[in-house]
Every structure is written in C-alpha cells, then in structure tokens.
Write a protein that holds these residues in place. Structure first.
Motif, PDB file in Angstrom:
ATOM      1  N   PHE A 109       0.955  -1.078  -0.028  1.00 21.92           N
ATOM      2  CA  PHE A 109      -0.039  -0.026  -0.010  1.00 21.92           C
ATOM      3  C   PHE A 109       1.041   1.475   0.043  1.00 21.92           C
ATOM      4  O   PHE A 109       0.298   2.412   0.062  1.00 21.92           O
ATOM      5  CB  PHE A 109      -1.022   0.133   1.266  1.00 21.92           C
ATOM      6  CG  PHE A 109      -2.212  -0.948   1.052  1.00 21.92           C
ATOM      7  CD1 PHE A 109      -3.381  -0.325   0.435  1.00 21.92           C
ATOM      8  CD2 PHE A 109      -2.057  -2.154   1.498  1.00 21.92           C
ATOM      9  CE1 PHE A 109      -4.279  -1.154   0.341  1.00 21.92           C
ATOM     10  CE2 PHE A 109      -3.111  -3.082   1.429  1.00 21.92           C
ATOM     11  CZ  PHE A 109      -4.454  -2.466   0.724  1.00 21.92           C
ATOM     12  N   HIS A 110       2.094   1.051  -0.147  1.00 18.56           N
ATOM     13  CA  HIS A 110       2.873   2.423   0.031  1.00 18.56           C
ATOM     14  C   HIS A 110       2.932   3.033  -1.430  1.00 18.56           C
ATOM     15  O   HIS A 110       3.332   2.506  -2.403  1.00 18.56           O
ATOM     16  CB  HIS A 110       4.389   1.887   0.213  1.00 18.56           C
ATOM     17  CG  HIS A 110       5.197   2.761   1.273  1.00 18.56           C
ATOM     18  ND1 HIS A 110       5.374   4.180   0.926  1.00 18.56           N
ATOM     19  CD2 HIS A 110       5.583   2.685   2.772  1.00 18.56           C
ATOM     20  CE1 HIS A 110       5.932   4.821   1.900  1.00 18.56           C
ATOM     21  NE2 HIS A 110       6.283   4.136   2.812  1.00 18.56           N
ATOM     22  N   ALA A 236      -4.437   7.168   0.382  1.00 16.03           N
ATOM     23  CA  ALA A 236      -4.362   8.097   1.369  1.00 16.03           C
ATOM     24  C   ALA A 236      -4.697   7.812   2.905  1.00 16.03           C
ATOM     25  O   ALA A 236      -4.486   6.806   3.305  1.00 16.03           O
ATOM     26  CB  ALA A 236      -4.716   9.614   0.733  1.00 16.03           C
ATOM     27  N   TRP A 237      -5.648   8.647   3.609  1.00 16.70           N
ATOM     28  CA  TRP A 237      -6.375   8.651   4.523  1.00 16.70           C
ATOM     29  C   TRP A 237      -7.202   7.453   4.680  1.00 16.70           C
ATOM     30  O   TRP A 237      -7.471   7.054   5.886  1.00 16.70           O
ATOM     31  CB  TRP A 237      -7.090   9.780   5.062  1.00 16.70           C
ATOM     32  CG  TRP A 237      -8.475  10.257   4.374  1.00 16.70           C
ATOM     33  CD1 TRP A 237      -8.493  10.694   3.009  1.00 16.70           C
ATOM     34  CD2 TRP A 237      -9.372   9.580   4.440  1.00 16.70           C
ATOM     35  NE1 TRP A 237      -9.651  10.839   2.526  1.00 16.70           N
ATOM     36  CE2 TRP A 237     -10.418   9.969   3.309  1.00 16.70           C
ATOM     37  CE3 TRP A 237     -10.287   8.913   5.580  1.00 16.70           C
ATOM     38  CZ2 TRP A 237     -11.833   9.733   3.514  1.00 16.70           C
ATOM     39  CZ3 TRP A 237     -11.372   8.431   5.638  1.00 16.70           C
ATOM     40  CH2 TRP A 237     -12.345   9.128   4.486  1.00 16.70           C
ATOM     41  N   MET A 238      -7.511   6.781   3.650  1.00 15.45           N
ATOM     42  CA  MET A 238      -8.416   5.715   3.651  1.00 15.45           C
ATOM     43  C   MET A 238      -7.708   4.033   3.822  1.00 15.45           C
ATOM     44  O   MET A 238      -8.306   3.289   3.993  1.00 15.45           O
ATOM     45  CB  MET A 238      -9.407   5.609   2.328  1.00 15.45           C
ATOM     46  CG  MET A 238     -10.172   6.998   2.020  1.00 15.45           C
ATOM     47  SD  MET A 238     -11.020   6.894   0.451  1.00 15.45           S
ATOM     48  CE  MET A 238      -9.554   7.296  -0.429  1.00 15.45           C
ATOM     49  N   ARG A 239      -6.361   4.492   3.506  1.00 14.24           N
ATOM     50  CA  ARG A 239      -5.825   3.078   3.612  1.00 14.24           C
ATOM     51  C   ARG A 239      -5.600   2.135   4.710  1.00 14.24           C
ATOM     52  O   ARG A 239      -5.957   0.928   4.329  1.00 14.24           O
ATOM     53  CB  ARG A 239      -3.977   3.809   3.750  1.00 14.24           C
ATOM     54  CG  ARG A 239      -3.093   2.616   3.469  1.00 14.24           C
ATOM     55  CD  ARG A 239      -1.577   2.964   3.600  1.00 14.24           C
ATOM     56  NE  ARG A 239      -1.319   3.957   2.514  1.00 14.24           N
ATOM     57  CZ  ARG A 239      -1.343   5.120   2.844  1.00 14.24           C
ATOM     58  NH1 ARG A 239      -1.148   5.501   3.819  1.00 14.24           N
ATOM     59  NH2 ARG A 239      -1.015   5.996   1.755  1.00 14.24           N
ATOM     60  N   ALA A 244      -6.809  -2.922   7.561  1.00  9.48           N
ATOM     61  CA  ALA A 244      -7.510  -3.687   8.569  1.00  9.48           C
ATOM     62  C   ALA A 244      -8.332  -4.953   8.229  1.00  9.48           C
ATOM     63  O   ALA A 244      -8.182  -6.038   8.607  1.00  9.48           O
ATOM     64  CB  ALA A 244      -8.315  -2.628   9.561  1.00  9.48           C
ATOM     65  N   ASP A 245      -8.813  -4.933   6.878  1.00  9.07           N
ATOM     66  CA  ASP A 245      -9.644  -6.007   6.310  1.00  9.07           C
ATOM     67  C   ASP A 245      -8.557  -7.059   5.964  1.00  9.07           C
ATOM     68  O   ASP A 245      -8.896  -8.240   6.274  1.00  9.07           O
ATOM     69  CB  ASP A 245     -10.307  -5.598   5.029  1.00  9.07           C
ATOM     70  CG  ASP A 245     -11.624  -4.578   5.321  1.00  9.07           C
ATOM     71  OD1 ASP A 245     -11.817  -4.667   6.624  1.00  9.07           O
ATOM     72  OD2 ASP A 245     -11.891  -3.963   4.549  1.00  9.07           O
ATOM     73  N   GLY A 355     -16.646  -5.515   5.225  1.00 13.38           N
ATOM     74  CA  GLY A 355     -15.415  -4.987   5.840  1.00 13.38           C
ATOM     75  C   GLY A 355     -15.293  -3.733   6.017  1.00 13.38           C
ATOM     76  O   GLY A 355     -16.173  -2.788   5.346  1.00 13.38           O
ATOM     77  N   CYS A 356     -14.277  -3.276   6.601  1.00 18.62           N
ATOM     78  CA  CYS A 356     -14.169  -1.799   6.843  1.00 18.62           C
ATOM     79  C   CYS A 356     -13.999  -0.739   5.517  1.00 18.62           C
ATOM     80  O   CYS A 356     -14.632   0.124   5.585  1.00 18.62           O
ATOM     81  CB  CYS A 356     -12.654  -1.292   7.678  1.00 18.62           C
ATOM     82  SG  CYS A 356     -12.910  -1.923   9.406  1.00 18.62           S
ATOM     83  N   GLY A 357     -13.378  -1.507   4.507  1.00 15.08           N
ATOM     84  CA  GLY A 357     -13.148  -0.754   3.298  1.00 15.08           C
ATOM     85  C   GLY A 357     -14.417  -0.657   2.723  1.00 15.08           C
ATOM     86  O   GLY A 357     -14.831   0.499   2.283  1.00 15.08           O
TER      87      GLY A 357
END
Length: 423
Positions: A109-110, A236-239, A244-245, A355-357
């Motif tokens: 995710f980087h 970004a801030w949603m990563r 977490a999922d 999931g959280c996403g």
C-alpha cells in the motif's frame, strides 16, 4: 505509513470532557497529549468473560527486526488459549504471522517508496498504461473501490499536495497548499478533481488473477508531466480501512481469529465468531469540547469505521492541522472539487458482514459532504451498514436495539438516545 515515522504513543488515560485548546501557544502539542490513543481506547473487553485459566489477552507486537511494517498504526488484541498450542507457542506463532502480514501491508500500500520486487502503489503510479501483477491485498482493495463507484482514490495529486498542510509548523506556511486560503490552489485542486472524476482520463482496469492496469489518457499524462504529478491514485487517509480488512481476513484464515485489530484513525475489525463481549467508546464534539458520549456493546464479527474532524492521539499530527483561529484542517478531500470537507464532526458506521473498506466507501458520500442528510443513512441500514450520529447531545442510532450505556452527563451536558426510526 506517512512521509515520516513519528509514532509516539501517549499513555492511555480516562477522558470525560476535553476542551479543544483555545490558546495559540502549544495548541497542537496539547491536543496530542491529552487525547486517548484511539486504537487502544476503542476496544474495552469484558474481563469477566474473557479471562479464564486457559485464556489470556495479549497485545501482539510485530517483530521490529523484520523491517518496516504498518504495525505502529494498529493495535492487535489477541486471546491466547483454547487450542492445541500452549499459550507460549501460540503467542510466538501469532506474532510471526502478524509481523509478516504487517510488513506485506506496508509494502503493497506504500505510495512513496520503491520496493524491489513489489508492485505497490508507487510502482503502479510510475507505470501508467502497463499491465502489472499486484498482491491480492491491493487487488482486493482496488476491486472494492471499483464496485463502489467512488472516485476518491483518483485524487492522488490532491492528496500529495494537500498533505503538506499537516507538516506545517506555522499558519504562515499554509498558503502554498491550502485551497481555503489561496484561490489559485483551489483552482489547481479543481483541475485535478476534474480528471479524477473522469474514467476516460484515469481508471484502474481489473484484469483478473491480481493483474491490473492504470489507464491514463494522453491528455492527462501531458498535464501531469507539466504539473509534476507523480501519484494518479492513492488510498491516502483511507488506507488503514483496507489494511485492517487484509490483516483480519488473513489472520482468520491462518487460524488466529480470536481477537480484534484496530487502527489509530478509527478502523476496527473484530475477528471473534461470538460469545465475547466488546464495547466501543463513542466520542462527540460539541463546539470546542469533545465528550466520551456513550459506549456501544456488541458481540461477534464486526467492522467499524469512526470518522472525525479533530485529533485524538499523537499520530493524528500527520492528518490534522489546527490554525490559530481554532479551525481544523482535515484530510477528507471531495472528488467533486478536491476540497476537504465533512458534514458532521463525527460519524460511526458498522456492519457485521462487510469489511471496513466497504463500510467506508458506503458512508463516504454522507460524511464527505458540505451538509448532513440523515435520510441518506436509511439505504445504508437497509444494506446492513448501521450508523450512530449525534445532534445536540442526542444519539441517533439507525439499528433498533443497539446496546448503548454510560451516557455522558454533567451540569452542562446530558446525552440521551433518540428512538430508532423504522427503516
């Protein structure tokens, strides 16, 4: 997973009522020190049920010798015992698994680092119109975005510029990045947003078997080269919602589904199948004060997303900035024009089978908006995504029968619960 590693966790302490600092000197430091670490504070488990001679709760820490991971942004509470392994052997095994998963998540995710052999977001952005094979964690996250139709990840250029606000040391440094202070910056973000909204300009094509291609039009490529754009897409801030999922699903698949993963920025995944009591502390901001308004109790698997427009812990200094005026800049950029906005101070949504996403993507149109429309929450509830929101000290749940206790009350403020409307 920001530009710098600045994780200095404050001691967890009880919070009742916190005044957002009106003093100009040291205001950001004060906010960082007095708020709870949200990740650790979100989960308060039932000691009576959980602790038995064969069962022990531990905080699993990733092995630092494994290299950089995303573990500093998460807390993993795990319940040892009840299986074939001894508690010592189980602790070792779950630590090894968690460490590897956190390292993989960090790498894939980087968006600011090239990692040899890994087609992460950095690699995708630098190879437009080329087919790449990515890790299934990233593929699944991109697929969730595609299903939702939300275009927030395509604001990569906006996130790249706007995030500089959170590293400013003084208000005088904001002018080159803040669209609310500089009309030219607002126009720049609007231009990026126009491309972000257009699938013909930029689109992640899912090719199956973890293969993707970031399609970018010739016009957008030329514009990007002219403007020095390096990131077309970014979570970004949603990563951390998607990380977490990934952590929850992989831990469960490997046989370590006894616990909960929570991030500092409000994303929670409970792995337990049932029989274990959890509780979630709900916060509410009224004016310059933040209250620990109530506690929600629940059991079983759960995905929770809590969005807020104020800092709650030391790590929030990478995603919030408070001006001398008391205004707080937040990271929630709107795909409509690239401007950050949120409809309410805090909004919590949760689901038992998503999931959280997915929860985040469904609640984004409600939260990232210039005005709050409670009626928009009914379709979410019909689909299994329930909401808790606040209006003038009244808690509004969209799920009938949700268990809420410990309502905050003092001489000035008293929280109550509104009847749940029939959906």
């Amino acid at each position: 997973m920001g530009r710098t590693a600045r994780d200095k966790r404050p001691n967890v302490r009880p919070v009742e009522k916190i005044e957002l600092n009106d003093e100009h000197v040291g205001r950001r430091l004060a906010l960082m020190l007095i708020f709870l670490l949200l990740g650790a504070g979100l989960l308060v488990y039932s000691f009576m049920q959980l602790f038995t001679p064969q069962s022990e709760w531990v905080t699993v820490e990733a092995n630092s010798s494994a290299g950089p991971t995303c573990a500093s942004e998460f807390v993993f509470l795990y319940r040892l015992g009840g299986g074939e392994l001894s508690p010592t052997a189980e602790n070792k095994a779950v630590t090894i698994a968690y460490t590897q998963l956190c390292r993989t998540a960090f790498e894939v995710f980087h968006n600011q680092m090239e990692i040899p052999g890994v087609n992460n977001l950095y690699a995708i952005n630098r190879h437009p119109n080329q087919e790449l094979t990515v890790d299934k964690a990233l593929y699944n996250a991109l697929a969730a975005v595609e299903r939702s139709g939300n275009r927030s990840i395509y604001l990569g250029p906006v996130y790249d510029r706007y995030s500089s606000i959170f590293y400013c040391q003084d208000d005088s440094q904001l002018y080159d990045f803040d669209p609310q202070l500089n009309p030219a910056i607002a126009q720049e973000y609007a231009a990026y947003a126009a491309y972000a909204q257009d699938p013909l300009s930029v689109q992640v094509e899912l090719l199956g078997e973890n293969r993707i291609c970031l399609r970018v039009s010739e016009e957008y490529l030329a514009f990007a080269q002219q403007e020095g754009v390096e990131s077309f897409i970014d979570f970004a801030w949603m990563r951390n919602a998607f990380i977490a999922d990934y952590l929850a699903e992989e831990l469960t698949a490997q046989g370590f589904g006894k616990g909960a993963v929570t991030s500092f920025d409000g994303f929670v995944r409970n792995l337990e199948q049932g029989g274990v009591d959890y509780s979630l502390q709900l916060y509410d901001r009224q004016g310059q004060a933040v209250y620990d308004a109530a506690v929600m109790h629940y059991q079983g698997p759960m995905s929770i997303v809590s969005l807020r427009d104020y800092p709650m812990n030391a790590m929030d200094n990478t995603r919030f900035y408070e001006l001398r005026t008391g205004e707080i800049r937040t990271p929630y950029a709107d795909p409509a024009d690239g401007l950050a906005r949120n409809a309410v101070h805090n909004l919590t949504c949760y689901a038992r089978d998503k999931g959280c996403g997915e929860v985040l993507l469904e609640m984004l149109p409600v939260y990232v908006s210039s005005s709050f429309h409670p009626e928009a929450l009914a379709p979410l509830a019909a689909g299994g995504v329930y909401t808790l929101y606040f209006v003038d000290g009244v808690i509004h749940p969209t799920e009938a029968g949700v268990a809420l206790t410990d309502l905050y009350e003092d001489e000035e403020v008293r929280y109550t619960i509104a009847p749940t409307k029939t959906q």
